[in-house]
Write a protein that holds these residues in place. Structure first.
Motif, PDB file in Angstrom:
ATOM      1  N   GLN A 241     -16.933  37.297  37.200  1.00 22.78           N
ATOM      2  CA  GLN A 241     -18.342  37.187  36.870  1.00 22.78           C
ATOM      3  C   GLN A 241     -18.927  38.399  37.547  1.00 22.78           C
ATOM      4  O   GLN A 241     -18.631  38.564  38.415  1.00 22.78           O
ATOM      5  CB  GLN A 241     -18.925  35.676  37.632  1.00 22.78           C
ATOM      6  CG  GLN A 241     -20.282  36.191  38.113  1.00 22.78           C
ATOM      7  CD  GLN A 241     -20.493  34.977  39.094  1.00 22.78           C
ATOM      8  OE1 GLN A 241     -20.748  33.482  38.473  1.00 22.78           O
ATOM      9  NE2 GLN A 241     -20.952  35.061  40.146  1.00 22.78           N
TER      10      GLN A 241
ATOM     11  N   GLU B 269     -31.971  33.616  34.307  1.00 24.13           N
ATOM     12  CA  GLU B 269     -31.191  34.709  35.203  1.00 24.13           C
ATOM     13  C   GLU B 269     -31.182  36.007  34.398  1.00 24.13           C
ATOM     14  O   GLU B 269     -30.424  35.848  33.208  1.00 24.13           O
ATOM     15  CB  GLU B 269     -29.990  34.194  35.535  1.00 24.13           C
ATOM     16  CG  GLU B 269     -28.984  35.215  36.469  1.00 24.13           C
ATOM     17  CD  GLU B 269     -27.629  34.548  36.654  1.00 24.13           C
ATOM     18  OE1 GLU B 269     -27.371  33.491  36.863  1.00 24.13           O
ATOM     19  OE2 GLU B 269     -26.830  35.670  36.690  1.00 24.13           O
TER      20      GLU B 269
ATOM     21  N   GLY C 265     -27.967  41.119  31.382  1.00 23.34           N
ATOM     22  CA  GLY C 265     -27.586  40.522  30.072  1.00 23.34           C
ATOM     23  C   GLY C 265     -28.630  41.343  28.965  1.00 23.34           C
ATOM     24  O   GLY C 265     -29.951  41.337  29.403  1.00 23.34           O
TER      25      GLY C 265
END
Ligand code: ATP
Ligand code: MG
Ligand code: MG
Ligand code: MG
Length: 469
Positions: free
Chosen positions: A468, A200, A230
């Protein structure tokens, strides 16, 4: 090769060109959210903007946010060193729309940046959508031309985001990169999705509903967008490596620890070097943001991270404190993007040195005790809670350090026994105090100390904020 620093810059520039306000990373210690231990997502500093409590002079923004996930709801500590994609400290790249654009524009931006500006092969990308989100499904077909089998409907909470029990919420759409069939793991939603093949990289959150007490009560007047990618994961993709720890930043840190310990990050030493590189980053950035090692609260999370790394330094044969000598490599890699690291460098070095000097006084003896206690144990067995408590109480071993130390041998640790030993020690201390004839008010002190969790901190059990992304 595009460096991690250039990728961060490229992301922020792309969204700045598209009219987003570039915002600097907020500090890791949340500024106005007591429910949260550390900032763990790019949206955290914008929470009040999303709920409308706070007004800003712009309706779209972009940032690269420092994040720590080492306790509370998102705890990736135990993954570090053992997966290709998890860190305790990482940077989350994000673009945000506060009632400005919505799904169509968010997907267009993500697809354009990934496949046009950065040139990633579209056939390696897969998207997930929340199972009922036909709109997002249709947009992935239309904008990206993804075949239907690469738009996966996910029925779980993984693809539905909420700020808490009340407030904005909505479906998410995650973008995965396929690193190739030479790596174990299945596509999202499949039984072996936890492997490292499909990673992901980017999560797009579509805030469109209003929630009260866990019930959707209506549509938000102005739907909003929150995304998080990320940096270390996209750097791995763009640098043509599968593993975050093989990117330029991590290579530089690992080379520094290889050179100072005269060892190679191979075989059983690989995890140690990775843990050291990862924990050097989280420890360095936490100290730079004002956290110092302590026996409770945020400071105990930092101490756990530091001591874990220090045991691995010891495993690599370091005869003297090591961590502080790695700080120059960290500052060389990340100081330009984060000047607070440069400013705090002397404090980071002194803190690491002091902590390692102190811990090394008991580390050796603690490890000996551990060796003796496990000498006759076989894989699958569990270390007695009292032993883990003795290691904690007498030798300064945080519980998770003992767990990490036994992991390679396939041994577990009895958590309940550990907690019971801790409770028993508190009870005995209280009884001894009572027996001394001290006044009733002293009992009150024990109650307070207990309530505040005087000795051990294992993360905010009541960390309710769902942050999140
Ligand atoms: P995963 O399922 O891989 O644990 P996540 O769904 O928990 O990731 P999000 O909360 O959606 O992650 O965060 C947004 C992005 O931040 C992720 O898509 C990923 O690229 C990155 N990310 C999340 N956790 C980590 C971590 N521990 N280390 C490095 N990057 C991370
Ligand atoms: Mg996660
Ligand atoms: Mg996920
Ligand atoms: Mg996600």
């Amino acid at each position: 090769m595009t460096s991690t620093n250039d990728i961060r810059r490229g992301f922020l520039d792309y969204f700045a060109r598209a009219g987003h306000q570039p915002e600097p990373s907020a500090p890791l210690v949340p500024q106005n959210d007591p429910t949260l231990m550390f900032v763990n997502a790019g949206m955290v500093p914008f929470k009040n903007v999303f709920t409308g409590l706070e007004k800003r002079p712009y309706s779209t923004a972009t940032s690269s946010q420092k994040c720590v996930r080492a306790g509370g709801k998102h705890n990736d500590l135990d993954n570090v060193g053992y997966t290709a994609r998890h860190h305790t400290f990482f940077e989350m790249l994000g673009n945000f729309s506060f009632g400005d654009y919505f799904k169509e524009q968010a997907i267009t931006h993500a697809w354009t940046l990934l496949t046009k500006d950065w040139g990633l092969p579209p056939e390696k990308l897969t998207a997930t959508v929340y199972h009922t989100d036909d709109e997002a499904f249709g947009l992935w077909r239309k904008i990206a031309g993804l075949p239907e089998e690469r738009i996966i409907r996910i029925p779980t909470k993984d693809n539905f985001w909420a700020m808490g029990d009340s407030g904005p919420c909505g479906p998410c759409s995650e973008i995965f990169f396929d690193h190739g069939d030479h790596i174990a793991g299945g596509p999202p939603g499949s039984p072996d999705e936890d492997g490292d093949r499909f990673v992901e990289i980017w999560n797009l959150v579509f805030m469109q509903y209003e929630q009260e007490a866990n019930e959707i009560v209506g549509n938000l007047p102005k739907p909003s967008i929150d995304t998080g990618m990320g940096l270390e994961r996209i750097a791995a993709v763009m640098q043509g490596v599968h593993d975050n720890y093989d990117t330029d930043t991590f290579r530089a840190l690992i080379e520094a620890s290889e050179s100072l310990t005269s060892t190679h990050a191979e075989g059983e030493r690989k995890a140690s070097h990775r843990v050291i590189a990862d924990h050097l980053r989280s420890a360095g950035f936490l100290v730079a943001d004002g956290v110092l090692p302590a026996n409770e609260g945020r400071g105990y999370v930092l101490r756990r991270i530091m001591r874990r790394a220090m045991r691995h330094a010891h495993l690599l044969g370091a005869a003297e404190p090591l961590m502080h000598r790695l700080v120059p490599a960290l500052v060389a890699e990340m100081g330009a993007a984060y000047p607070e690291l440069v400013r705090a460098q002397p404090l980071i070095e002194a803190t690491l040195r002091q902590e390692e000097t102190q811990f090394r006084k008991t580390l050796d003896r603690g490890l000996k005790l551990l060796d003796e206690a496990t000498a006759t144990m076989t894989p699958g067995a569990t270390l007695a809670g009292e032993t883990a408590f003795r290691l904690y109480d007498t030798f300064g071993f945080p519980f998770d350090l003992t767990e990490d130390a036994l992991r390679a041998q396939g041994l577990g640790v009895d958590r309940e026994g550990f907690d019971a030993a801790m409770a028993e020690q508190k009870r005995a201390a209280r009884a001894a105090w009572k027996g001394s004839g001290a006044k009733a008010s002293d009992e009150l002190w024990f109650d307070i100390a207990e309530e505040l969790g005087g000795t051990e901190f294992t993360g905010y059990a009541n960390d309710t904020s769902e942050a999140q992304v």
